[in-house]
Design an enzyme around this catalytic site. Sequence first.
Site, PDB file in Angstrom:
ATOM      1  N   ASN A  11       5.138 -13.074   5.688  1.00 35.18           N
ATOM      2  CA  ASN A  11       4.346 -13.080   6.844  1.00 35.18           C
ATOM      3  C   ASN A  11       3.187 -13.531   6.213  1.00 35.18           C
ATOM      4  O   ASN A  11       2.267 -13.137   5.715  1.00 35.18           O
ATOM      5  CB  ASN A  11       4.195 -11.733   7.444  1.00 35.18           C
ATOM      6  CG  ASN A  11       3.362 -11.544   8.583  1.00 35.18           C
ATOM      7  OD1 ASN A  11       2.982 -12.780   9.094  1.00 35.18           O
ATOM      8  ND2 ASN A  11       2.810 -10.321   9.065  1.00 35.18           N
ATOM      9  N   TRP A  12       2.981 -14.939   6.817  1.00 36.03           N
ATOM     10  CA  TRP A  12       1.620 -15.591   6.450  1.00 36.03           C
ATOM     11  C   TRP A  12       0.561 -15.274   7.418  1.00 36.03           C
ATOM     12  O   TRP A  12      -0.706 -15.789   7.093  1.00 36.03           O
ATOM     13  CB  TRP A  12       1.823 -17.032   6.472  1.00 36.03           C
ATOM     14  CG  TRP A  12       2.598 -17.558   5.226  1.00 36.03           C
ATOM     15  CD1 TRP A  12       2.995 -16.852   4.223  1.00 36.03           C
ATOM     16  CD2 TRP A  12       2.986 -18.923   4.992  1.00 36.03           C
ATOM     17  NE1 TRP A  12       3.982 -17.465   3.544  1.00 36.03           N
ATOM     18  CE2 TRP A  12       3.765 -18.931   3.841  1.00 36.03           C
ATOM     19  CE3 TRP A  12       2.938 -20.134   5.577  1.00 36.03           C
ATOM     20  CZ2 TRP A  12       4.470 -20.034   3.213  1.00 36.03           C
ATOM     21  CZ3 TRP A  12       3.600 -21.272   4.963  1.00 36.03           C
ATOM     22  CH2 TRP A  12       4.138 -21.262   3.742  1.00 36.03           C
ATOM     23  N   LYS A  13       0.801 -14.581   8.353  1.00 43.70           N
ATOM     24  CA  LYS A  13      -0.496 -13.875   9.230  1.00 43.70           C
ATOM     25  C   LYS A  13      -1.632 -14.991   9.916  1.00 43.70           C
ATOM     26  O   LYS A  13      -0.737 -16.276  10.090  1.00 43.70           O
ATOM     27  CB  LYS A  13      -1.181 -12.935   8.457  1.00 43.70           C
ATOM     28  CG  LYS A  13      -0.153 -11.765   8.066  1.00 43.70           C
ATOM     29  CD  LYS A  13      -1.358 -10.363   7.658  1.00 43.70           C
ATOM     30  CE  LYS A  13      -0.222  -9.647   7.104  1.00 43.70           C
ATOM     31  NZ  LYS A  13      -0.872  -8.078   6.820  1.00 43.70           N
ATOM     32  N   HIS A  97       4.477  -5.964  15.108  1.00 37.11           N
ATOM     33  CA  HIS A  97       3.615  -5.948  13.890  1.00 37.11           C
ATOM     34  C   HIS A  97       2.707  -5.020  13.898  1.00 37.11           C
ATOM     35  O   HIS A  97       1.976  -5.026  15.346  1.00 37.11           O
ATOM     36  CB  HIS A  97       3.133  -7.036  13.204  1.00 37.11           C
ATOM     37  CG  HIS A  97       2.674  -6.871  11.826  1.00 37.11           C
ATOM     38  ND1 HIS A  97       1.463  -6.593  11.667  1.00 37.11           N
ATOM     39  CD2 HIS A  97       3.201  -7.410  10.510  1.00 37.11           C
ATOM     40  CE1 HIS A  97       1.093  -6.403  10.247  1.00 37.11           C
ATOM     41  NE2 HIS A  97       2.228  -7.174   9.567  1.00 37.11           N
ATOM     42  N   GLU A  99      -0.434  -4.870  13.430  1.00 34.97           N
ATOM     43  CA  GLU A  99      -1.566  -5.742  13.579  1.00 34.97           C
ATOM     44  C   GLU A  99      -1.629  -6.212  15.131  1.00 34.97           C
ATOM     45  O   GLU A  99      -2.685  -6.038  15.734  1.00 34.97           O
ATOM     46  CB  GLU A  99      -1.859  -6.770  12.627  1.00 34.97           C
ATOM     47  CG  GLU A  99      -2.222  -6.435  11.182  1.00 34.97           C
ATOM     48  CD  GLU A  99      -1.800  -7.405  10.051  1.00 34.97           C
ATOM     49  OE1 GLU A  99      -1.488  -8.416  10.447  1.00 34.97           O
ATOM     50  OE2 GLU A  99      -2.151  -6.782   8.887  1.00 34.97           O
ATOM     51  N   GLU A 169       6.932  -0.261   8.118  1.00 31.72           N
ATOM     52  CA  GLU A 169       5.691  -0.708   7.562  1.00 31.72           C
ATOM     53  C   GLU A 169       4.621   0.361   7.878  1.00 31.72           C
ATOM     54  O   GLU A 169       3.924   0.282   8.759  1.00 31.72           O
ATOM     55  CB  GLU A 169       5.397  -1.963   7.942  1.00 31.72           C
ATOM     56  CG  GLU A 169       6.058  -3.342   7.742  1.00 31.72           C
ATOM     57  CD  GLU A 169       5.254  -4.481   7.722  1.00 31.72           C
ATOM     58  OE1 GLU A 169       5.640  -5.269   6.823  1.00 31.72           O
ATOM     59  OE2 GLU A 169       4.848  -4.770   8.873  1.00 31.72           O
ATOM     60  N   GLY A 175      -1.813  -4.178   3.320  1.00 27.54           N
ATOM     61  CA  GLY A 175      -2.831  -4.953   2.917  1.00 27.54           C
ATOM     62  C   GLY A 175      -3.813  -3.920   2.292  1.00 27.54           C
ATOM     63  O   GLY A 175      -4.988  -4.461   1.863  1.00 27.54           O
ATOM     64  N   SER A 215       2.147  -3.737   0.992  1.00 20.93           N
ATOM     65  CA  SER A 215       1.727  -4.144  -0.638  1.00 20.93           C
ATOM     66  C   SER A 215       2.902  -4.283  -1.338  1.00 20.93           C
ATOM     67  O   SER A 215       2.839  -3.855  -2.764  1.00 20.93           O
ATOM     68  CB  SER A 215       0.822  -2.983  -0.877  1.00 20.93           C
ATOM     69  OG  SER A 215      -0.333  -2.815  -0.030  1.00 20.93           O
ATOM     70  N   GLY A 236       3.319  -9.579   3.155  1.00 21.74           N
ATOM     71  CA  GLY A 236       2.046 -10.109   3.599  1.00 21.74           C
ATOM     72  C   GLY A 236       1.335 -11.089   2.634  1.00 21.74           C
ATOM     73  O   GLY A 236       1.861 -11.939   2.474  1.00 21.74           O
ATOM     74  N   GLY A 237       0.390 -10.400   1.981  1.00 21.96           N
ATOM     75  CA  GLY A 237      -0.529 -11.089   1.079  1.00 21.96           C
ATOM     76  C   GLY A 237       0.123 -11.747  -0.023  1.00 21.96           C
ATOM     77  O   GLY A 237      -0.126 -12.933  -0.219  1.00 21.96           O
TER      78      GLY A 237
HETATM   79  C1  PEP Z   1       2.543  -7.234   6.243  1.00 26.29           C
HETATM   80  O1  PEP Z   1       1.813  -7.454   7.008  1.00 26.29           O
HETATM   81  O2  PEP Z   1       3.643  -7.228   6.799  1.00 26.29           O
HETATM   82  C2  PEP Z   1       2.574  -6.808   5.290  1.00 26.29           C
HETATM   83  C3  PEP Z   1       3.319  -5.679   4.638  1.00 26.29           C
HETATM   84  O3  PEP Z   1       1.288  -6.944   4.489  1.00 26.29           O
HETATM   85  P1  PEP Z   1       0.914  -6.701   2.749  1.00 26.29           P
HETATM   86  O4  PEP Z   1       2.228  -7.130   2.085  1.00 26.29           O
HETATM   87  O5  PEP Z   1      -0.220  -7.471   2.346  1.00 26.29           O
HETATM   88  O6  PEP Z   1       0.668  -5.210   2.703  1.00 26.29           O
END
Ligand code: PEP
Length: 251
Positions: A11-13, A97, A99, A169, A175, A215, A236-237
């Site tokens: 997920n590149w957000k 998600h 967010e 999640e 994050g 993470s 994500g990151g």
């Molecule tokens: C996400 O946004 O779905 C996520 C899991 O982010 P991260 O891997 O950065 O915690």
Amino acid sequence: MGNRRPLIAGNWKMYKTGSEAVETARQLVKLVEDVTNAEVMIAPPFTAISYVSDIVRNSRVSLGAQNLFWENEGAYTGEISSAMLVSAGCKYVIIGHSERRQYFGETDETVNKKIKAAIASKLIPILCVGESEKEREGKNTFSVLDKQVTNGLEGFLVNELETLVIAYEPIWAIGTGKTATSDQVQEVHLFLRSLAEKKNGNMLAKSIRILYGGSVKPDNVTELMGLPDVDGALVGGASLDAETFSKIVHY
Ligand code: PEP
């Protein structure tokens, strides 16, 4: 794990311009050329989807979107429909998600409408669920997840949910660098699978893919993917850099 094909989704957000997305996608396509143990997906921002679609065509990388709106078309300024995503080359769409729930007012009700729209267009929905730190500390994790899944999936026929992916999640792990422990992840994934079984029967529970997100990094992915009810990861990151993401894909 039955014959559930693992899915490693990035997920590149709200990161990467069109040219940055193309560059990363190009690198990733090369780096994962040899991967057969899992399906790889990236969800770039909307402005980059069509460019990335050209890059990943006929590669091991599938394309996803981070959101959609449930109407097909109309006067809905700023929104994108499932038909638009399909025509841009998307196979998957991330829905609900945390967010989006936190900053953009998404509720289980809007999530439900979005999943309906995705399924009607033959997009594979990735339904995101997860508890906050306070909810976990208050021992409400399972009731929160039950509500998110039950309401999010209300009104579907079992065969409509055949392709469904659920991503667990925990909000406190997104994050933050904090990953849920293996015991916490397996406990929740098993709970989610039993919930799917209770509501939709054994066949669906067996075929549904449940991803872990929060993470995920190259150094913790192997342990997570070794858990019996983990069928993949939503990253994500660590998906923003092609080499790092490729290490996760090669768990
Ligand atoms: C996400 O946004 O779905 C996520 C899991 O982010 P991260 O891997 O950065 O915690």
